[in-house]
Design an enzyme around this catalytic site. Sequence first.
Site, PDB file in Angstrom:
ATOM      1  N   GLU A  38       0.819  -1.219   0.000  1.00 24.88           N
ATOM      2  CA  GLU A  38       0.000   0.000   0.000  1.00 24.88           C
ATOM      3  C   GLU A  38       0.850   1.265   0.000  1.00 24.88           C
ATOM      4  O   GLU A  38       0.390   2.324  -0.455  1.00 24.88           O
ATOM      5  CB  GLU A  38      -0.947  -0.002   1.211  1.00 24.88           C
ATOM      6  CG  GLU A  38      -2.082  -1.015   1.116  1.00 24.88           C
ATOM      7  CD  GLU A  38      -1.710  -2.400   1.625  1.00 24.88           C
ATOM      8  OE1 GLU A  38      -0.503  -2.692   1.801  1.00 24.88           O
ATOM      9  OE2 GLU A  38      -2.644  -3.211   1.848  1.00 24.88           O
ATOM     10  N   HIS A  72       2.326   1.314   5.302  1.00 22.51           N
ATOM     11  CA  HIS A  72       1.215   2.271   5.388  1.00 22.51           C
ATOM     12  C   HIS A  72       0.868   2.529   6.843  1.00 22.51           C
ATOM     13  O   HIS A  72       1.199   1.721   7.721  1.00 22.51           O
ATOM     14  CB  HIS A  72      -0.012   1.702   4.655  1.00 22.51           C
ATOM     15  CG  HIS A  72      -0.382   0.336   5.155  1.00 22.51           C
ATOM     16  ND1 HIS A  72      -1.146   0.148   6.278  1.00 22.51           N
ATOM     17  CD2 HIS A  72      -0.030  -0.901   4.714  1.00 22.51           C
ATOM     18  CE1 HIS A  72      -1.276  -1.154   6.504  1.00 22.51           C
ATOM     19  NE2 HIS A  72      -0.597  -1.814   5.582  1.00 22.51           N
ATOM     20  N   GLU A  94       1.002  -1.592  11.777  1.00 18.82           N
ATOM     21  CA  GLU A  94       1.698  -2.855  11.473  1.00 18.82           C
ATOM     22  C   GLU A  94       3.203  -2.712  11.709  1.00 18.82           C
ATOM     23  O   GLU A  94       3.845  -3.588  12.284  1.00 18.82           O
ATOM     24  CB  GLU A  94       1.418  -3.257  10.009  1.00 18.82           C
ATOM     25  CG  GLU A  94      -0.045  -3.595   9.772  1.00 18.82           C
ATOM     26  CD  GLU A  94      -0.390  -3.782   8.293  1.00 18.82           C
ATOM     27  OE1 GLU A  94       0.524  -3.961   7.460  1.00 18.82           O
ATOM     28  OE2 GLU A  94      -1.593  -3.751   7.967  1.00 18.82           O
ATOM     29  N   HIS A 110      -4.729   1.307   7.341  1.00 17.05           N
ATOM     30  CA  HIS A 110      -5.466   0.205   7.971  1.00 17.05           C
ATOM     31  C   HIS A 110      -4.483  -0.542   8.857  1.00 17.05           C
ATOM     32  O   HIS A 110      -3.268  -0.339   8.746  1.00 17.05           O
ATOM     33  CB  HIS A 110      -6.072  -0.752   6.916  1.00 17.05           C
ATOM     34  CG  HIS A 110      -5.049  -1.477   6.115  1.00 17.05           C
ATOM     35  ND1 HIS A 110      -4.383  -0.910   5.057  1.00 17.05           N
ATOM     36  CD2 HIS A 110      -4.558  -2.738   6.217  1.00 17.05           C
ATOM     37  CE1 HIS A 110      -3.534  -1.778   4.541  1.00 17.05           C
ATOM     38  NE2 HIS A 110      -3.613  -2.907   5.231  1.00 17.05           N
TER      39      HIS A 110
HETATM   40 ZN    ZN Z   1      -0.542  -4.724   2.499  1.00 22.23          ZN
END
Ligand code: ZN
Length: 288
Positions: A38, A133, A163, A145
Amino acid sequence: MKGLPATARVLIALVALPTITLAQQPRGLKVFISVDMEGLAGVVTSTDVNASGPDYAYFRAIMAAETNAAIEGAFRAGATEVLVRDSHGSKQNLLPGDVDPRARLLRGASTGPKNMMEGIDSTFDAVVFIGYHAKAGTPNAILEHTSTGNVVDFSINGVSLPEGGYNAMVAGLYGVPVVFVAGDRAVVEQIRGLVGPIEGVAVKQEIADASLGLSPRQAQDETRRGVEQAVRNRARAKPYRIPGPYTMVLKVRQERPLFPGAQRVREGEFTFSSANLFDVLNAFNAMK
Ligand SMILES: [Zn+2]
């Protein structure tokens, strides 16, 4: 050597010694590169990073090119081994033949809690994030996200994590620092806010839900230079550690079945505690 004078035998023995003794032998320099999609140059919608999207093949090639720029930077900084973890979706985005053959590619979904960090251990010296991201709910971010579209927020010991945050914690368990992050401007700021002022390249920034970004080639040039610098200066980066025991709070849109040992606090909100970070990540992965 029978028949030679004693001094000659000693000389031959000295010459025959390995020129580098164990104490002098330089330790290998191992770099771990986790690559998501992303945050790659030019990516703006989920169809860009979904195998059924019309431009997926194009962005898959961009993914390989940004990865190869990072690999090149690592080797220029003296890396002796590079492991690339394909970290997006099915983990089958990087085509093996597209990746610089000096690196090894860890491809495909894995079982267990390491996920985007599968393959990391204490033999590594530095971690690099490419295509990352920002976490769910981040303003002015592209495709923000946390793991799935279902997660509203995920925190450990009160620290809300993207993440890259919990992946940095996994590396931190092995004493390995994250030294570089590439993605949109929001994730670069977010990761620096957690792990400290590491090298990074913001390949794009959000403008009213659109993406204003570097050309892929420019992003690759800056990534190559940035990773080289970051790996050279790796001693300045600190492994990211949140002291245990760990308590997670997971907020989701759709509830999943309760993981053994987890508690439901209120609708859509769960907690789970353990001294072992991997137990917490197992609970997160089961309920996210
Ligand atoms: Zn991803």
